[in-house]
Write a protein that holds these residues in place. Structure first.
Motif, PDB file in Angstrom:
ATOM      1  N   VAL A  55      41.441  -1.738 -13.893  1.00  0.00           N
ATOM      2  CA  VAL A  55      40.890  -0.754 -12.970  1.00  0.00           C
ATOM      3  C   VAL A  55      41.056  -1.205 -11.517  1.00  0.00           C
ATOM      4  O   VAL A  55      41.343  -0.398 -10.640  1.00  0.00           O
ATOM      5  CB  VAL A  55      39.426  -0.376 -13.310  1.00  0.00           C
ATOM      6  CG1 VAL A  55      38.434  -1.411 -12.851  1.00  0.00           C
ATOM      7  CG2 VAL A  55      39.067   0.976 -12.699  1.00  0.00           C
ATOM      8  N   PHE A  56      40.946  -2.516 -11.251  1.00  0.00           N
ATOM      9  CA  PHE A  56      41.185  -3.003  -9.889  1.00  0.00           C
ATOM     10  C   PHE A  56      42.647  -2.850  -9.499  1.00  0.00           C
ATOM     11  O   PHE A  56      42.961  -2.498  -8.367  1.00  0.00           O
ATOM     12  CB  PHE A  56      40.734  -4.458  -9.729  1.00  0.00           C
ATOM     13  CG  PHE A  56      39.288  -4.587  -9.381  1.00  0.00           C
ATOM     14  CD1 PHE A  56      38.745  -3.953  -8.283  1.00  0.00           C
ATOM     15  CD2 PHE A  56      38.445  -5.344 -10.172  1.00  0.00           C
ATOM     16  CE1 PHE A  56      37.406  -4.060  -7.975  1.00  0.00           C
ATOM     17  CE2 PHE A  56      37.101  -5.457  -9.870  1.00  0.00           C
ATOM     18  CZ  PHE A  56      36.583  -4.814  -8.768  1.00  0.00           C
ATOM     19  N   ARG A  57      43.555  -3.111 -10.443  1.00  0.00           N
ATOM     20  CA  ARG A  57      44.982  -2.924 -10.168  1.00  0.00           C
ATOM     21  C   ARG A  57      45.268  -1.454  -9.840  1.00  0.00           C
ATOM     22  O   ARG A  57      45.975  -1.137  -8.891  1.00  0.00           O
ATOM     23  CB  ARG A  57      45.810  -3.381 -11.377  1.00  0.00           C
ATOM     24  CG  ARG A  57      47.303  -3.276 -11.168  1.00  0.00           C
ATOM     25  CD  ARG A  57      48.090  -3.666 -12.420  1.00  0.00           C
ATOM     26  NE  ARG A  57      47.590  -3.106 -13.673  1.00  0.00           N
ATOM     27  CZ  ARG A  57      47.770  -1.856 -14.078  1.00  0.00           C
ATOM     28  NH1 ARG A  57      48.412  -1.007 -13.330  1.00  0.00           N
ATOM     29  NH2 ARG A  57      47.282  -1.444 -15.229  1.00  0.00           N
ATOM     30  N   LEU A  58      44.679  -0.568 -10.610  1.00  0.00           N
ATOM     31  CA  LEU A  58      44.850   0.868 -10.381  1.00  0.00           C
ATOM     32  C   LEU A  58      44.262   1.296  -9.042  1.00  0.00           C
ATOM     33  O   LEU A  58      44.876   2.075  -8.305  1.00  0.00           O
ATOM     34  CB  LEU A  58      44.202   1.648 -11.524  1.00  0.00           C
ATOM     35  CG  LEU A  58      44.356   3.156 -11.510  1.00  0.00           C
ATOM     36  CD1 LEU A  58      45.822   3.553 -11.532  1.00  0.00           C
ATOM     37  CD2 LEU A  58      43.622   3.754 -12.702  1.00  0.00           C
ATOM     38  N   ARG A  64      47.155   1.927  -1.929  1.00  0.00           N
ATOM     39  CA  ARG A  64      48.476   1.711  -1.342  1.00  0.00           C
ATOM     40  C   ARG A  64      49.228   3.029  -1.194  1.00  0.00           C
ATOM     41  O   ARG A  64      49.834   3.303  -0.164  1.00  0.00           O
ATOM     42  CB  ARG A  64      49.281   0.727  -2.185  1.00  0.00           C
ATOM     43  CG  ARG A  64      50.605   0.320  -1.556  1.00  0.00           C
ATOM     44  CD  ARG A  64      51.403  -0.562  -2.481  1.00  0.00           C
ATOM     45  NE  ARG A  64      51.867   0.126  -3.689  1.00  0.00           N
ATOM     46  CZ  ARG A  64      52.897   0.962  -3.725  1.00  0.00           C
ATOM     47  NH1 ARG A  64      53.586   1.222  -2.650  1.00  0.00           N
ATOM     48  NH2 ARG A  64      53.242   1.530  -4.857  1.00  0.00           N
ATOM     49  N   LEU A  65      49.184   3.853  -2.236  1.00  0.00           N
ATOM     50  CA  LEU A  65      49.890   5.132  -2.189  1.00  0.00           C
ATOM     51  C   LEU A  65      49.270   6.096  -1.180  1.00  0.00           C
ATOM     52  O   LEU A  65      49.971   6.873  -0.538  1.00  0.00           O
ATOM     53  CB  LEU A  65      49.908   5.766  -3.580  1.00  0.00           C
ATOM     54  CG  LEU A  65      50.747   5.031  -4.615  1.00  0.00           C
ATOM     55  CD1 LEU A  65      50.565   5.663  -5.989  1.00  0.00           C
ATOM     56  CD2 LEU A  65      52.217   5.016  -4.214  1.00  0.00           C
ATOM     57  N   GLN A  66      47.947   6.041  -1.012  1.00  0.00           N
ATOM     58  CA  GLN A  66      47.280   6.943  -0.069  1.00  0.00           C
ATOM     59  C   GLN A  66      47.526   6.546   1.383  1.00  0.00           C
ATOM     60  O   GLN A  66      47.498   7.396   2.267  1.00  0.00           O
ATOM     61  CB  GLN A  66      45.777   6.948  -0.330  1.00  0.00           C
ATOM     62  CG  GLN A  66      45.412   7.619  -1.623  1.00  0.00           C
ATOM     63  CD  GLN A  66      43.919   7.437  -1.953  1.00  0.00           C
ATOM     64  OE1 GLN A  66      43.170   6.894  -1.173  1.00  0.00           O
ATOM     65  NE2 GLN A  66      43.521   7.886  -3.128  1.00  0.00           N
ATOM     66  N   THR A  67      47.750   5.257   1.634  1.00  0.00           N
ATOM     67  CA  THR A  67      47.910   4.810   3.016  1.00  0.00           C
ATOM     68  C   THR A  67      49.374   4.696   3.425  1.00  0.00           C
ATOM     69  O   THR A  67      49.661   4.397   4.565  1.00  0.00           O
ATOM     70  CB  THR A  67      47.247   3.433   3.225  1.00  0.00           C
ATOM     71  OG1 THR A  67      47.801   2.491   2.312  1.00  0.00           O
ATOM     72  CG2 THR A  67      45.748   3.537   3.017  1.00  0.00           C
ATOM     73  N   ARG A  68      50.289   4.961   2.514  1.00  0.00           N
ATOM     74  CA  ARG A  68      51.717   4.910   2.829  1.00  0.00           C
ATOM     75  C   ARG A  68      52.095   6.140   3.640  1.00  0.00           C
ATOM     76  O   ARG A  68      51.689   7.252   3.332  1.00  0.00           O
ATOM     77  CB  ARG A  68      52.519   4.844   1.533  1.00  0.00           C
ATOM     78  CG  ARG A  68      53.952   4.480   1.736  1.00  0.00           C
ATOM     79  CD  ARG A  68      54.624   4.222   0.433  1.00  0.00           C
ATOM     80  NE  ARG A  68      54.429   5.351  -0.467  1.00  0.00           N
ATOM     81  CZ  ARG A  68      54.931   5.395  -1.676  1.00  0.00           C
ATOM     82  NH1 ARG A  68      55.615   4.387  -2.138  1.00  0.00           N
ATOM     83  NH2 ARG A  68      54.738   6.430  -2.451  1.00  0.00           N
ATOM     84  N   HIS A  69      52.888   5.942   4.659  1.00  0.00           N
ATOM     85  CA  HIS A  69      53.301   7.079   5.519  1.00  0.00           C
ATOM     86  C   HIS A  69      54.733   7.435   5.277  1.00  0.00           C
ATOM     87  O   HIS A  69      55.578   6.671   5.094  1.00  0.00           O
ATOM     88  CB  HIS A  69      53.121   6.733   6.990  1.00  0.00           C
ATOM     89  CG  HIS A  69      51.692   6.517   7.333  1.00  0.00           C
ATOM     90  ND1 HIS A  69      50.764   7.514   7.365  1.00  0.00           N
ATOM     91  CD2 HIS A  69      51.011   5.394   7.623  1.00  0.00           C
ATOM     92  CE1 HIS A  69      49.586   7.028   7.689  1.00  0.00           C
ATOM     93  NE2 HIS A  69      49.713   5.728   7.854  1.00  0.00           N
TER      94      HIS A  69
END
Length: 69
Positions: A55-58, A64-69
């Protein structure tokens, strides 16, 4: 009063269990899994240590995916 941030990782289930008690630690784990969309029937047979790592990995991947531009 200072506003400091403490990292959660790496966090072992035994640390949660020691701090909050076994039942509350399991509730915390289940809550994190639900929040991240993990279906309990898919992970119920796994040891709690592995479930917490997963769950921490997820969570890290989702951040990471939400903050990628």
């Amino acid at each position: 009063m200072s506003n400091t941030f403490q990292s959660l990782g790496p966090l072992e289930f035994s640390e949660l269990e020691h701090r909050f008690g076994k039942e509350n630690a399991i509730t915390i784990l289940r809550t994190l899994e639900r929040f991240e969309g993990v279906r309990e029937e898919r992970v119920a047979a796994l040891p709690v240590e592995e479930r917490l790592r997963n769950v921490f990995r997820l969570m890290k991947e989702n951040i990471r995916l939400q903050t990628r531009h």
